[in-house]
Design a protein around this motif. Structure first.
Motif, PDB file in Angstrom:
ATOM      1  N   LEU A 198       0.856  -1.180   0.000  1.00  0.00           N
ATOM      2  CA  LEU A 198       0.000   0.000   0.000  1.00  0.00           C
ATOM      3  C   LEU A 198       0.891   1.228   0.000  1.00  0.00           C
ATOM      4  N   LYS A 199       0.512   2.231  -0.755  1.00  0.00           N
ATOM      5  CA  LYS A 199       1.383   3.398  -0.913  1.00  0.00           C
ATOM      6  C   LYS A 199       0.566   4.682  -0.909  1.00  0.00           C
ATOM      7  N   GLU A 200       1.154   5.721  -0.315  1.00  0.00           N
ATOM      8  CA  GLU A 200       0.599   7.065  -0.398  1.00  0.00           C
ATOM      9  C   GLU A 200       1.675   8.028  -0.887  1.00  0.00           C
TER      10      GLU A 200
ATOM     11  N   GLY B  29      -2.617   4.169  -3.491  1.00  0.00           N
ATOM     12  CA  GLY B  29      -2.780   2.994  -4.329  1.00  0.00           C
ATOM     13  C   GLY B  29      -2.394   1.734  -3.585  1.00  0.00           C
ATOM     14  N   ALA B  30      -2.697   0.595  -4.176  1.00  0.00           N
ATOM     15  CA  ALA B  30      -2.339  -0.699  -3.591  1.00  0.00           C
ATOM     16  C   ALA B  30      -2.139  -1.702  -4.714  1.00  0.00           C
TER      17      ALA B  30
ATOM     18  N   VAL C 231      -9.043  -1.377  -7.193  1.00  0.00           N
ATOM     19  CA  VAL C 231      -7.798  -0.763  -7.667  1.00  0.00           C
ATOM     20  C   VAL C 231      -6.876  -1.782  -8.326  1.00  0.00           C
ATOM     21  N   HIS C 232      -7.415  -2.977  -8.610  1.00  0.00           N
ATOM     22  CA  HIS C 232      -6.687  -4.022  -9.350  1.00  0.00           C
ATOM     23  C   HIS C 232      -5.464  -4.536  -8.589  1.00  0.00           C
ATOM     24  N   CYS C 233      -5.582  -4.617  -7.258  1.00  0.00           N
ATOM     25  CA  CYS C 233      -4.426  -5.092  -6.485  1.00  0.00           C
ATOM     26  C   CYS C 233      -4.279  -6.600  -6.544  1.00  0.00           C
ATOM     27  N   LYS C 234      -5.350  -7.336  -6.788  1.00  0.00           N
ATOM     28  CA  LYS C 234      -5.406  -8.804  -6.908  1.00  0.00           C
ATOM     29  C   LYS C 234      -5.335  -9.530  -5.556  1.00  0.00           C
ATOM     30  N   THR C 235      -5.398  -8.799  -4.443  1.00  0.00           N
ATOM     31  CA  THR C 235      -5.290  -9.448  -3.138  1.00  0.00           C
ATOM     32  C   THR C 235      -6.385 -10.487  -2.930  1.00  0.00           C
TER      33      THR C 235
END
Length: 560
Positions: free
Chosen positions: A225-227, A310-311, A530-534
């Motif tokens: 995860l990023k800011e 985003g993630a 957000v298309h992270c796929k987790t």
């Protein structure tokens, strides 16, 4: 209508033919295309190359810390500085902190393993680097088609990959065609290179179809995860790199953080949690928000403003989990295969290098008049490369962390600090694992619920305001791209046995259980994705399948 019914009614699909089709306009895919065109120009030959990108533009879906090792880029473009590549902020100083709830202990520089030494590397926006690579590719004659999601792998009669088909457009939520319906297009190729990034939905199918992971350790993943913050000018220290381990995660949960002082007064801050965690009450998003309130971290962010979020999943198993890279008609490159070096928290240099190696193998095969066979020269060259040597040194990194932070810290120090000082770059032991991440989740009855603090709106935030900053857009009238194999499992199994973990592991508020107790149902807010796929990775029963939504949908990251 089923896909087969749509083809029968509206088909056949139009098709275009190329020598090479690349799926994914990230660093790996673009490096593949660029290297093919470079080799063709050097040899005075024509090679047709196209790149499909599901994002609205190259870089729209790219998310990384990012500190970039320029080694592979320098091989691709020795004059990248003269060409204006957006690598401007060199790393000036490294810090590595072990956090407890209120304090921090710094690792002396002398004892910092080489994997955490970033001298000679650059703090960068990987999205900006991707957009620059895209411009270089187009200048060389590569055709790039943004906003077109590859939805299906196409096979010839012998079972070899012969290309891909893009997704259909203009379907309603019920899967039925609307007046705007358009059938997807087939892109046919002698070789198809897959560069979708971590947990690519077509790559996953290819690995299963050709048993590319046979004999390998199960792949290991994390969620990053990023800011992006606009820093208080008085607190900004250009080039400073900070990594942490410890709080707020317990000693049995893999994870850590990064905080980079980038150019133009920006700070990127992020948090990584291994998706092999056991406690179903854990929320990676909430752990990230809590982490930012630590005194050693908040001092960098206070007075600043959060401007991006985003993630993304991270393929982190390393060399021992790496699948076979080739199959009849194509190859996997970059994070599609899993070449990220988790110990360095770097994958872009590996993606570029593998893309170049795949391109060189494909170019040689085309010159020999071959098509739809295995590009065995690619994995052969990879095994002789500096990248393979780098990954070999870190082969046990994630495996040690599956045994707990204390032992992992000790063994990382031995393998990546002590042994190199003794001239040993390949640890003489191999530590395997046999449990996939989703199988590590334990029933809720074994754990205590985690009470996360409410966001303060200054340093910590909620999911929905975060998703807003990712500029995520989906047409809400299309079918959901998050499929359930069995609609009863979320409530009957996940909620009852695991306390509904999908509502916590998703960083975008896609999944929520609604209704009164005893009469709940799972609501899927796919437009937030957000298309992270987790979810595709962590769902305990592997009941959720992520497929590509309509092209152009998803996040639109700026400056990330």
């Amino acid at each position: 209508m089923t896909p087969e019914d749509l083809l029968t009614t509206y088909g056949p699909r139009e098709s275009m033919e190329y020598d090479v089709v690349v799926v994914g306009a990230g660093p790996g895919g673009l490096a593949t295309a660029i290297r093919l065109k470079q080799l063709a120009a050097e040899a005075g030959r024509e090679v047709s190359v196209c790149v499909l990108e599901k994002g609205s533009e190259p870089g729209a879906h790219i998310l990384s810390g990012a500190i970039m090792d320029p080694r592979a880029l320098s091989e691709l473009f020795p004059d990248w500085q003269e060409k204006g590549a957006p690598l401007k902020q060199a790393v000036t100083r490294d810090e590595f902190l072990f956090l407890d709830e209120t304090g921090a202990k710094s690792t002396p520089a002398f004892f910092l393993p080489d994997c955490f030494n970033n001298h000679g590397n650059y703090i960068a926006s990987l999205g900006a680097v991707t957009r620059w690579l895209s411009a270089q590719a187009e200048a060389l004659g590569v055709e790039i088609f943004p906003g077109f999601a590859a939805d299906e792998v196409l096979y010839d009669d012998a079972g070899a990959v012969k290309g891909v088909a893009t997704g259909n457009l203009g379907l309603g939520r019920d899967g039925e065609p609307t007046p705007e319906f358009q059938l997807g297009m087939e892109l046919l190729a002698k070789y198809t290179i897959f560069a979708e990034g971590s947990r690519g939905h077509l790559g996953r199918r290819l690995i299963e179809r050709y048993a590319l992971d046979a004999g390998r350790d199960p792949q290991a993943y994390g969620i990053g995860l990023k800011e992006l913050w606009q820093a208080d000018p008085d607190r900004h220290q250009p080039g400073l790199v900070v990594h942490t381990a410890g709080w707020p995660l317990d000693s049995d949960t893999y994870g850590g953080s990064f905080l980079y002082h980038a150019e133009d007064g920006k700070i990127t801050v992020g948090f990584v949690v291994g998706l092999d965690y056991a406690n179903p009450y854990l929320s990676p998003f909430e752990e990230f928000q809590r982490f930012k309130t630590h005194p050693a971290i908040r001092k960098h962010l206070e007075g600043g403003k959060r401007i991006g979020y985003g993630a993304r999943s991270i393929t982190a198993g390393g060399l021992l989990s790496l699948p076979k890279l080739v199959f009849p008609g194509g190859a996997l490159v970059g994070c599609e295969a899993g070449t990220l070096n988790a110990s360095r928290i770097k994958g872009s240099h590996a993606a570029i290098k593998t893309g170049m190696l795949a391109a060189e193998a494909a170019f040689a095969a085309l010159g020999e008049g071959r098509a739809q066979d295995e590009l065995t020269a690619y994995p052969d060259a990879f095994e002789k490369s500096w990248l393979h040597a780098e990954l070999r040194q870190s082969k046990n990194f994630k495996q040690w962390f599956k045994k707990g932070r204390t032992l992992a810290t000790l063994m990382t120090g031995i393998e990546q600090w002590l042994l190199p000082k003794l001239g040993i770059r390949n640890p003489p032991w191999t530590i395997g694992h046999d449990k996939p991440d989703h199988a590590c989740l334990e029933p809720a009855a074994k754990h205590t619920k985690i009470a996360y603090p409410k966001p303060d709106g200054v340093l910590s935030f909620d999911r929905l305001s975060s998703v807003f900053l990712s500029s995520t857009i989906h047409d809400e009238h299309q079918p959901s791209h998050l499929k359930l194999k069995d609609a009863s499992i979320p409530v009957e199994v996940n909620l009852k046995e695991y306390a509904g973990p999908e509502a916590r592991y998703c960083p975008a508020a896609v999944y929520e259980f609604v209704g009164e107790e005893g009469n709940e149902r799972l609501q899927i807010n796919f437009a937030n994705c957000v298309h992270c796929k987790t979810c595709d990775i962590k769902d305990p029963k592997q009941n959720i399948v992520w497929v590509a939504p309509q092209g152009g949908g998803g996040p639109n990251y700026a400056g990330m």
